[in-house]
Design a protein around this motif. Structure first.
Motif, PDB file in Angstrom:
ATOM      1  N   LEU A  25      44.713  40.313  36.464  1.00  0.00           N
ATOM      2  CA  LEU A  25      44.442  41.671  36.951  1.00  0.00           C
ATOM      3  C   LEU A  25      42.943  41.915  37.091  1.00  0.00           C
ATOM      4  O   LEU A  25      42.484  42.521  38.052  1.00  0.00           O
ATOM      5  N   TYR A  26      42.173  41.444  36.118  1.00  0.00           N
ATOM      6  CA  TYR A  26      40.722  41.579  36.176  1.00  0.00           C
ATOM      7  C   TYR A  26      40.165  40.833  37.390  1.00  0.00           C
ATOM      8  O   TYR A  26      39.309  41.341  38.111  1.00  0.00           O
ATOM      9  N   GLY A  27      40.674  39.633  37.654  1.00  0.00           N
ATOM     10  CA  GLY A  27      40.248  38.869  38.828  1.00  0.00           C
ATOM     11  C   GLY A  27      40.602  39.571  40.124  1.00  0.00           C
ATOM     12  O   GLY A  27      39.836  39.566  41.079  1.00  0.00           O
ATOM     13  N   ALA A  28      41.771  40.205  40.168  1.00  0.00           N
ATOM     14  CA  ALA A  28      42.177  40.935  41.369  1.00  0.00           C
ATOM     15  C   ALA A  28      41.273  42.134  41.605  1.00  0.00           C
ATOM     16  O   ALA A  28      40.928  42.446  42.752  1.00  0.00           O
ATOM     17  N   ILE A  29      40.862  42.794  40.550  1.00  0.00           N
ATOM     18  CA  ILE A  29      39.943  43.940  40.687  1.00  0.00           C
ATOM     19  C   ILE A  29      38.599  43.469  41.216  1.00  0.00           C
ATOM     20  O   ILE A  29      38.018  44.079  42.118  1.00  0.00           O
ATOM     21  N   ILE A  30      38.081  42.375  40.681  1.00  0.00           N
ATOM     22  CA  ILE A  30      36.795  41.840  41.149  1.00  0.00           C
ATOM     23  C   ILE A  30      36.897  41.421  42.609  1.00  0.00           C
ATOM     24  O   ILE A  30      35.998  41.704  43.414  1.00  0.00           O
ATOM     25  N   LEU A  31      37.985  40.767  42.976  1.00  0.00           N
ATOM     26  CA  LEU A  31      38.175  40.348  44.367  1.00  0.00           C
ATOM     27  C   LEU A  31      38.252  41.554  45.297  1.00  0.00           C
ATOM     28  O   LEU A  31      37.668  41.553  46.380  1.00  0.00           O
TER      29      LEU A  31
END
Length: 75
Positions: A25-31
């Motif tokens: 989820l954190y990676g999706a937010i950064i992306l």
């Protein structure tokens, strides 16, 4: 002892799954943030390029660039 390890292995698996879920989820937010910033920058650059094609003066172009959030570098 064997029974105790069996019970813990399931909870370790669930904890690993939860940790991976949060990391994803954190990676999706950064992306998402990166792609939004890239899209905004592309729109701003296209606006500047289309304005430059109209034979604007350097001062007009610098004013437009600053209004879009850019910083003019004098050299």
């Amino acid at each position: 002892m064997n029974k105790l390890l069996k019970n813990n292995s399931g909870s370790v698996t669930i904890m690993a799954f939860v940790v991976m879920l949060f990391l994803s989820l954190y990676g999706a937010i950064i992306l998402g943030n990166s792609s939004r910033k890239y899209q905004n920058q592309t729109i701003n650059i296209n606006t500047i390029v289309s304005s430059y094609d109209k034979n604007m003066t350097d001062q007009d172009l610098a004013r437009l660039y600053e209004s879009l959030g850019g910083e003019v570098i004098n050299y």
